[in-house]
Design an enzyme around this catalytic site. Sequence first.
Site, PDB file in Angstrom:
ATOM      1  N   HIS A   1      -6.700  24.262  57.173  1.00  0.00           N
ATOM      2  CA  HIS A   1      -6.511  23.514  58.416  1.00  0.00           C
ATOM      3  C   HIS A   1      -7.788  22.841  58.887  1.00  0.00           C
ATOM      4  O   HIS A   1      -7.745  21.803  59.529  1.00  0.00           O
ATOM      5  CB  HIS A   1      -5.868  24.405  59.479  1.00  0.00           C
ATOM      6  CG  HIS A   1      -4.420  24.576  59.195  1.00  0.00           C
ATOM      7  ND1 HIS A   1      -3.946  25.610  58.418  1.00  0.00           N
ATOM      8  CD2 HIS A   1      -3.355  23.786  59.478  1.00  0.00           C
ATOM      9  CE1 HIS A   1      -2.643  25.470  58.279  1.00  0.00           C
ATOM     10  NE2 HIS A   1      -2.254  24.375  58.906  1.00  0.00           N
TER      11      HIS A   1
ATOM     12  N   GLU B   1       8.995  25.091  53.741  1.00  0.00           N
ATOM     13  CA  GLU B   1       7.631  25.352  53.267  1.00  0.00           C
ATOM     14  C   GLU B   1       7.498  26.720  52.607  1.00  0.00           C
ATOM     15  O   GLU B   1       6.420  27.135  52.224  1.00  0.00           O
ATOM     16  CB  GLU B   1       6.597  25.162  54.381  1.00  0.00           C
ATOM     17  CG  GLU B   1       6.902  25.857  55.679  1.00  0.00           C
ATOM     18  CD  GLU B   1       5.902  25.520  56.780  1.00  0.00           C
ATOM     19  OE1 GLU B   1       4.842  24.937  56.506  1.00  0.00           O
ATOM     20  OE2 GLU B   1       6.185  25.869  57.932  1.00  0.00           O
TER      21      GLU B   1
ATOM     22  N   ASP C   1       2.085  24.381  52.565  1.00  0.00           N
ATOM     23  CA  ASP C   1       2.464  25.783  52.395  1.00  0.00           C
ATOM     24  C   ASP C   1       3.401  25.970  51.212  1.00  0.00           C
ATOM     25  O   ASP C   1       3.348  26.997  50.541  1.00  0.00           O
ATOM     26  CB  ASP C   1       3.109  26.322  53.674  1.00  0.00           C
ATOM     27  CG  ASP C   1       2.053  26.704  54.692  1.00  0.00           C
ATOM     28  OD1 ASP C   1       1.078  27.368  54.292  1.00  0.00           O
ATOM     29  OD2 ASP C   1       2.179  26.315  55.858  1.00  0.00           O
TER      30      ASP C   1
ATOM     31  N   CYS D   1       5.891  16.188  55.444  1.00  0.00           N
ATOM     32  CA  CYS D   1       4.827  16.104  56.442  1.00  0.00           C
ATOM     33  C   CYS D   1       3.564  16.845  55.985  1.00  0.00           C
ATOM     34  O   CYS D   1       2.593  16.926  56.718  1.00  0.00           O
ATOM     35  CB  CYS D   1       5.298  16.619  57.796  1.00  0.00           C
ATOM     36  SG  CYS D   1       5.732  18.355  57.776  1.00  0.00           S
TER      37      CYS D   1
END
Length: 583
Positions: free
Chosen positions: A207, A450, A474, A521
């Site tokens: 992240h 995910e 993920d 996404c």
Amino acid sequence: MTFSVHGIPVARGVAIGRAVIVASSRLDVAHYFITSDQVESEIDRVRAGRNAVVDELQRLQQEMPKDAPHELAALLDVHLMLLQDEALTSGVKHWIRDRLYNAEWALTTQFEVISRQFDEMEDEYLRERKADLEQVVERVLRRMLGAASPVVAPPVRHKRQQDLLLDDTLDVPLVLVAHDLSPADMLQFKQSVFAGFVTDVGGKTSHTAIVARSMDIPAVVGARSASQLIRQDDWIIIDGDAGVVIVDPSPIILAEYGFRQRQGELERERLSRLRNTAAITLDGQRIELLANIEMPDDTLPALKVGAVGVGLFRSEFLFMGRHGRLPDEEEQYQAYRRAVEGMQGLPVTIRTVDVGADKPLDDAHHDDAHLNPALGLRAIRWSLADPAMFLTQLRAILRAAAHGQVNLLIPMLAHGSEIRQTLSLIDHARVQLDNQGMVYGPLKLGAMIEIPAAALTLKLFLKYFDFLSIGTNDLIQYTLAIDRADESVAHLYDPLHPAVLRLVADTIAECNAQGKGVSVCGEMAGDTALTRLLLGLGLRSFSMHPAQILAVKQEVLRADTGKLRPWAQTVLEADEPASVLAR
Ligand code: PEP
Ligand code: MG
């Protein structure tokens, strides 16, 4: 002497500047720029912290029993001496006065400078004093953090600060070098002046890397010991394309990278002309290019590049770095509403909070206690474990939906029971709002795909949801059992692994067959090397950082989906899809 450090490229382009080292500390230390009128009070804060520790140590000395070991008294002497050492005090003042660092940042920076001097000492006894220095610095930091907490000014360099820095550093850009930065730290730095980032740890879709990418500045993560090898104020070049950091470059290398930097700027300028061009392929397919955002104000850069909506609002960034005080319903409602209104009638997909794994709420909540945080209480699991918190968020999102087109997206679902619990809590949130006479709007409901288990049970998901959004970051992590934030296995983190492609392709195909919306996404959506493949697999909706939209649009404009379809099938069937893609 010139040398280079290699890491993982996460955000493209070239940055050239002086290194600002953010020293790692066991304490959660804030880093931000102060204004020049705060200089004296920041110096006072350090002085007060230091004096308190001196008093404490002197008291310990006086109260020490007569029969205490001699070493203990000697150690306290050493600590007192280190605390009062001129190198520490004058250095800290320098970082505050000349660089406008906040007090804690100045103290940890000066600690780093002195400890490197200790590292270079021949005498082993002196070398070992570094640990003592670390202890006293931590004591002072603890004192400072325990005192009235500082005003957290945004780390924006104001005009006056720029002038000050000009005197000192001759108008050079600053490049941040750190062992690690939490996503919350990155958010703090988001509006800052840094021209690039380097961290020792992290993977391509950690992240921290994602936020760096959203800032659209060159960044390299997983550069191992960069924060040890690079020194404060070193000149460095970050090559965000190759994942290389060049330290102390020669004039020839500088000229070469200066040229590449200008080429990059020209390319951006050229791409910016596509802003108002509709994203339609050569064979007339309209492609939806949406933005991923972290904060409500990110809608501005999204609109600037012509995004036709927000495909992923990572709401957890509203929850981070708040030391346990989570945003209440009103604060969340205002934030979501700002994003919705910011998009001026375009749809906004708000994902419910996804904390855990490499997105701790703050350092105090870091999930070290659990062996495997990525497999633990994360995302929807966290929300379902705390229904009151989840209902607060759901009510806020429902209320924001009265102001525009809102889609609600649920992360990390895998089980039918989780889906049913989630839906019943959404119903419950509506009932609560009805009872309070609150206005709210309609929502389309979506689930993230995910976890492989979700991709393998699509029928279940499509029974309950209006649309699906594939979180490839993920999905890759869980399909391949590769920690997305771990640089030591980053070479195995492969979006083109046949198993990953199969799950992505099947999800797209199943949604298309049932007439349900589907988008990607994860970071794959913004990777121009994969645009043609995803188009060929039938994807018509991509969500990515605003900074990536125009380059992806350029790929879309050059694509013919009719021709890409059979080619994508050969990539999908291949043992080594990457080699077919490269042909
Ligand atoms: C993903 O997993 O691909 C995703 C978009 O969510 P995040 O990166 O926030 O986990
Ligand atoms: Mg995810």
